[in-house]
Scaffold this motif. Structure first.
Motif, PDB file in Angstrom:
ATOM      1  N   HIS A   1       0.871  -1.181   0.000  1.00 50.75           N
ATOM      2  CA  HIS A   1       0.000   0.000   0.000  1.00 50.75           C
ATOM      3  C   HIS A   1       0.904   1.227   0.000  1.00 50.75           C
ATOM      4  CE1 HIS A   1      -4.043  -1.808   0.860  1.00 50.75           C
ATOM      5  NE2 HIS A   1      -3.256  -2.827   1.231  1.00 50.75           N
ATOM      6  N   ASN A   2       1.089   1.817  -1.147  1.00 53.60           N
ATOM      7  CA  ASN A   2       2.006   2.940  -1.269  1.00 53.60           C
ATOM      8  C   ASN A   2       1.311   4.288  -1.453  1.00 53.60           C
ATOM      9  OD1 ASN A   2       1.047   2.403  -3.778  1.00 53.60           O
ATOM     10  ND2 ASN A   2       3.030   2.471  -4.820  1.00 53.60           N
ATOM     11  N   ILE A   3       0.011   4.304  -1.283  1.00 51.63           N
ATOM     12  CA  ILE A   3      -0.725   5.574  -1.333  1.00 51.63           C
ATOM     13  C   ILE A   3      -1.158   5.908   0.096  1.00 51.63           C
ATOM     14  CG2 ILE A   3      -2.757   6.774  -2.172  1.00 51.63           C
ATOM     15  CD1 ILE A   3      -2.607   5.149  -4.703  1.00 51.63           C
ATOM     16  N   PHE A   4      -0.676   7.033   0.546  1.00 50.37           N
ATOM     17  CA  PHE A   4      -0.925   7.447   1.930  1.00 50.37           C
ATOM     18  C   PHE A   4      -1.857   8.658   1.944  1.00 50.37           C
ATOM     19  CE2 PHE A   4       0.574  10.124   5.596  1.00 50.37           C
ATOM     20  CZ  PHE A   4      -0.054   9.376   6.581  1.00 50.37           C
ATOM     21  N   THR A   5      -2.924   8.596   2.734  1.00 48.15           N
ATOM     22  CA  THR A   5      -3.881   9.702   2.870  1.00 48.15           C
ATOM     23  C   THR A   5      -3.479  10.569   4.061  1.00 48.15           C
ATOM     24  OG1 THR A   5      -5.693   8.394   1.925  1.00 48.15           O
ATOM     25  CG2 THR A   5      -6.282  10.338   3.233  1.00 48.15           C
TER      26      THR A   5
END
Length: 492
Positions: free
Chosen positions: A210-214
């Motif tokens: 998971h390389n998309i960080f919110t």
């Protein structure tokens, strides 16, 4: 004889010339012997203490001559006039025309209430700074702008972080290999890269990186700054937004530096805001800032107020009441104090209709009363109205004000006169009251009338009889006027 002077006229002219010549010769002889005729305005039979200019009576001179201040001769001050320096005498009729009111310096309670103006501001201690944990690219931004109010956990932007994808892939591979030690080390590496625990747990559950960080707001409040846009590149540690909480706000009150000594941290303060009429907001002083504003000579006093529902908006104007405790002080009416800019004076009412200025050191003011710190004793009489004209008369007479250094002696309580005075004729008299037909009392706007007064002491009317003309002083109480002193002026 016609066309000329008679012998009688010529004789008179010669005699006049002889007299003038003789006077001049006598004056020259005195001058040569070092003697002078008495100066103009001086009485040779009286001892002269000093010379002075009537317009500047405080300046004394040893010799006569012209004033250095005005183009006029100096006036002598005689030894037998020295007693006048203790005060000036004013005709009682004149004091009545001036509407002069005499009051007594008394000890009472003085409140230390203080009002100030202020404005609402953000609580600068409750601010969240939101930064990027790693370098990446902004893929998505949410509909946010500076000034928006957001809740805790509200998303601000989605950031793609390539470095996290590779690190998570390695960790998942080691974890599938079954080596617990290597798996712990790989997981620790993810934490050191700034990856939140929730992102690591999501990768463990799904088995995929998971390389998309919110990026979200850690607190609820208003967005003060927002520096993130779609497609931009962000570096590790770069500030993306600032959020200020609204649960509490600061009220910054501007307090004059002369009054700042009355305030202490922790003291209560009550604020009234125009947006909420009739409502009071209670808070406490959290800080007194050390710097004085040079342009307004005020100190900033910070009060922290709870902000339920976010009703208090930064920038709102408020009036602050800091309250205060009551304390005992020597008081006179504020109108009795004459402030010259360099000192403060009161006009003393002495006995026998005499008056003298006295220098005093003043303190706080409240409710029309001024605190006297030095220069006046309890029970002394001062003039509360009409004192400016008497002060001018004292200045022209060269009377020096009693200095603060002189310790005043309070008069006996029994000798205290009332606050008002007038002259009247006794029409009726008994042990508890007296009826006067008295003159007007301008200070109370009373015309001449006949009325009954109670006696302050039963023996104060001893020796008086109906028909006596007396000067009396009295106080005006809620129960009626009461006579304090009586002095005979003459009988009918």
């Amino acid at each position: 004889m016609s066309g000329g002077f008679s012998r009688a006229q010529l004789g008179l002219a010669a005699a006049a010339l002889a007299i003038v010549a003789g006077s001049a010769g006598y004056g020259i002889a005195l001058f040569r012997r070092g003697e002078q005729a008495p100066p103009q305005g001086a009485d040779s039979g009286r001892k002269i203490l000093y010379w002075y200019d009537p317009m500047v009576p405080s300046q004394h001179f040893d010799q006569p001559g012209k004033s250095p201040f005005m183009d006029m001769p100096l006036m002598p001050r005689y030894a037998d006039e020295a007693a006048d320096e203790a005060g000036i005498a004013i005709d009682p009729a004149r004091t009545q025309n001036l509407g002069m009111r005499v009051v007594t310096a008394h000890r009472g309670s003085l409140g230390s209430s203080l009002m100030a103006a202020g404005s609402v501001d953000f609580n600068q201690r409750d601010v969240a700074v939101i930064q990027s944990r790693a370098a990446g690219f902004v893929q998505r931004v949410y509909a946010r702008a500076p000034g928006d109010v957001v809740g805790r956990g509200a998303p601000l932007a989605d950031v793609l972080i390539p470095e996290w994808a590779g690190a998570q892939a390695e960790y998942l591979a080691v974890r599938r290999a079954g080596d617990a030690g290597l798996a712990r080390a790989a997981r620790q590496r993810l934490t050191l890269l700034g990856m939140p625990a929730g992102t690591i747990a999501a990768a463990e559950r799904s088995g995929k990186p998971h390389n998309i960080f919110t990026i979200s707001s850690p607190i609820g409040g208003t967005i003060k700054t927002l520096a993130v846009r779609r497609g931009m590149t962000v570096a590790a540690g770069e500030t993306l937004a600032e959020v200020n909480a609204l649960g509490t706000v600061w009220l910054n009150a501007a307090v004059p530096e002369a009054m700042a000594g009355q305030l202490r941290p922790g003291q209560s303060g009550r604020a009234r805001i125009a947006a909420f009429p009739g409502e009071v907001f209670d808070g406490r002083v959290s800080a007194i800032l050390p710097a004085v504003q040079a342009d307004s000579r005020t100190l900033t006093v910070r009060i922290e107020l709870p902000n339920h529902g976010g009703r208090l908006k930064p920038g709102m104007f408020a009036h602050v009441d800091f309250g205060g405790s009551q304390r005992s002080a020597l008081l006179v009416p504020s109108e009795a104090v004459i402030r010259t800019g360099t000192r403060s004076l009161v006009m003393l009412a002495l006995d026998k209709g005499r008056y003298r200025p006295a220098e005093v050191r003043t303190g706080s003011q409240s409710g029309g009363q001024t605190e006297i710190l030095a220069g006046l004793a309890e029970g002394e009489k001062v003039i509360a109205s009409g004192q400016f004209l008497i002060d001018s008369e004292a200045s022209l007479s060269g009377i020096e004000a009693r200095p603060v250094a002189v310790r005043p002696t309070p008069p006996p309580a029994a000798a205290n006169a009332g606050a008002y005075a007038t002259v009247g004729r006794i029409d009726k008299l008994d042990t508890s009251s007296v009826t006067f037909s008295h003159q007007p009392v301008p200070a109370l706007h009373w015309p001449a009338m006949t009325m009954t007064f109670r006696l302050g002491r039963p023996d104060s009317a001893r020796g008086f009889r109906v028909g006596d003309r007396v000067r009396f002083s009295f106080d005006r109480l809620s129960s009626g006027p009461i006579v304090r002193t009586m002095a005979r002026e003459g009988a009918r």
